[in-house]
Scaffold this active site. Structure first.
Site, PDB file in Angstrom:
ATOM      1  N   CYS A   1     -19.160  -1.686  -0.490  1.00 25.24           N
ATOM      2  CA  CYS A   1     -18.359  -0.431   0.198  1.00 25.24           C
ATOM      3  C   CYS A   1     -19.122   0.278   1.099  1.00 25.24           C
ATOM      4  CB  CYS A   1     -18.026   0.393  -1.117  1.00 25.24           C
ATOM      5  SG  CYS A   1     -16.920   1.809  -0.795  1.00 25.24           S
TER       6      CYS A   1
ATOM      7  N   TYR B   1     -14.291  10.144  -2.364  1.00 28.33           N
ATOM      8  CA  TYR B   1     -13.330   9.820  -3.186  1.00 28.33           C
ATOM      9  C   TYR B   1     -13.059  10.714  -4.379  1.00 28.33           C
ATOM     10  CZ  TYR B   1     -12.002   5.860  -0.704  1.00 28.33           C
ATOM     11  OH  TYR B   1     -11.480   4.751   0.292  1.00 28.33           O
TER      12      TYR B   1
ATOM     13  N   ASN C   1     -10.720  -4.274  -1.933  1.00 30.98           N
ATOM     14  CA  ASN C   1     -10.516  -3.120  -3.007  1.00 30.98           C
ATOM     15  C   ASN C   1      -9.434  -3.561  -4.004  1.00 30.98           C
ATOM     16  OD1 ASN C   1     -12.153  -0.738  -2.274  1.00 30.98           O
ATOM     17  ND2 ASN C   1     -10.700  -0.455  -0.634  1.00 30.98           N
TER      18      ASN C   1
ATOM     19  N   HIS D   1     -16.201   4.041  -5.441  1.00 31.36           N
ATOM     20  CA  HIS D   1     -15.259   4.985  -5.498  1.00 31.36           C
ATOM     21  C   HIS D   1     -15.444   6.405  -6.236  1.00 31.36           C
ATOM     22  CE1 HIS D   1     -12.572   2.748  -2.383  1.00 31.36           C
ATOM     23  NE2 HIS D   1     -13.863   2.755  -1.923  1.00 31.36           N
TER      24      HIS D   1
ATOM     25  N   ARG E   1       0.903  -1.280   0.011  1.00 33.87           N
ATOM     26  CA  ARG E   1      -0.030  -0.019  -0.086  1.00 33.87           C
ATOM     27  C   ARG E   1       0.986   1.442  -0.171  1.00 33.87           C
ATOM     28  NH1 ARG E   1      -4.802   1.541   4.374  1.00 33.87           N
ATOM     29  NH2 ARG E   1      -5.174   3.742   3.420  1.00 33.87           N
TER      30      ARG E   1
END
Length: 421
Positions: free
Chosen positions: A165, A242, A145, A195, A90
């Protein structure tokens, strides 16, 4: 009922368990199996999860295993919450694009593509193994995700899957807090992709209060969404948080260059959470878990599992589901995020009023990227990666896509078998 959580060693898991504990009368769960290759995490998260249930008076028993087949056998639903590569991957997703002046984020842009490339092959392998021991009728609830791309991969492979989500439920709770209303009285007209969604109506007792909500509370809501209040006023909608990555891209990139990566912050939070979970005197969800992210994840997940397995009347949930003809400007096999009716037969999108071009254009653009991203994730190849990046609205320049593709492959070589040769 048996529930299996793949990625059960996550520090998220107690959030889910806490949600199960709160639904002991409506969701008849008697066994929860946490599956994870990390034995050390399971040794902490498993016992803590059991203490949460015991303290709440819930009769379910928690088991832990690193054997997927053993954990999945007999499950009514299997929840996927994976992070291939952990927080180290990440961190890479959040940093390597910044050198090119592009957004560093784990679910969209070049970082989101990197996560999809690492994740889709692993999820498809797990799903096939689950199906081999549970049969074709067990539901997969995907929280991994990028949810839209991963859910589309599962559906195209023929799995019984619904994507989930927490954006919609989080926005519902934000609005209900601002209005001083019961969350159950607030209904959102929520449309888009995972998102990449907009709320076009906020219905309370059947009446749209969104115009008045923006007129009276735009500054407060915009601060929570990290967007300028004028965006809400101009568009007359509530974008998901987002959308800041699209509407304020350059400002976000400048900020990211000065800030500590979110992955580092989450790593510290996780270390602290694991210490708390290890304390045998702790029997309730710690406040520190809120810092981990994923607000209301447990509530959304448990409500969805109840609808898919409960055998009762159909319920309405915002989920990631195959488009069909819901958004006529998208391919039928695209995965969209909209309110849907959900029962034991699955999720069916509710009718959606016409989406105006200021939203439809971006939805179509990102859908094209997601189609190419999935192709790259399934088939591999550096040029497929570059093609997907070229199609992404946050990249879209040939030289930039070429550079980012090379950097992405270099950063993720250990997770991409095709890139090792």
């Amino acid at each position: 009922m048996k529930l299996t959580v793949v990625g059960g060693g996550s520090t998220y898991t107690p959030e889910l368990i806490d949600g199960i504990a709160g639904r002991r009368t409506s969701l008849k769960v008697d066994e929860i199996v946490l599956v994870d290759p990390d034995h050390d995490r399971l040794a902490v998260v498993g016992p803590f999860s059991q203490r949460l249930l015991d303290h709440a008076g819930h009769p379910a028993r928690v088991r832990t295993t690193s054997n997927l087949e053993e954990g999945a056998e007999g499950a009514s639903a299997v929840l996927f919450q994976l992070r291939v590569g952990g927080q180290a991957a990440r961190r890479s997703d959040e940093t390597f694009p910044l050198d090119c002046g592009c957004l560093g984020q784990e679910t969209t842009g070049a970082g989101g593509l990197a996560k999809a490339l690492r994740t889709v092959p692993v999820v498809l392998d797990i799903a096939e193994r689950v199906r081999a021991v549970t049969g074709p009728d067990t539901w997969i609830v995907n929280f991994t995700n990028p949810v839209g791309i991963v859910t589309r991969a599962l559906l195209e492979a023929g799995h019984r899957a619904v994507g989930l989500c927490n954006v919609a439920i989080t926005l519902q709770r934000l609005v209900s807090r601002v209005l001083g209303s019961d969350p159950q009285e607030v209904k959102l007209d929520h449309v888009g992709l995972n998102h990449l969604t907009w709320t076009r109506q906020v219905l309370v007792d059947g009446r749209d209060v969104l115009p008045q909500l923006i007129a009276d509370h735009a500054d407060e809501i915009a601060a929570d969404l990290e967007l300028p209040a004028d965006v809400l006023r101009r568009l007359g909608v509530l974008p998901s948080y987002y959308l800041k990555y699209f509407y304020s891209h350059d400002d976000i990139v400048a900020k990211q260059r000065d800030e500590r990566p979110r992955a580092d912050v989450v790593t510290d939070v996780e270390h602290e959470l694991m210490k708390i979970y290890s304390d045998e005197n702790v029997v309730t969800k710690p406040q520190e878990l809120a810092e981990r992210g994923g607000a209301y994840y447990s509530e959304a997940a448990i409500q969805l599992v109840h609808a898919l397995t409960g055998g009762g009347d159909a319920e309405e949930h915002v989920v990631n589901v195959r488009n069909g003809s819901t958004l006529p400007f998208l391919p039928s096999d695209a995965v969209i995020e909209v309110p849907s009716t959900v029962d034991t037969n699955g999720a069916v999108p509710l009718p959606v009023t016409e989406v105006p071009p200021e939203f439809a254009g971006l939805i179509a653009h990102v859908t094209a990227y997601e189609q190419l991203a999935l192709k790259a994730a399934v088939h591999g190849g550096r040029d497929r990666v570059a093609d997907a990046l070229l199609a992404h609205p946050l990249v879209g320049q040939f030289a930039l896509a070429e550079k980012l593709a090379d950097d992405l492959v270099a950063e993720n070589r250990d997770h991409l078998p095709w890139a090792k040769s």
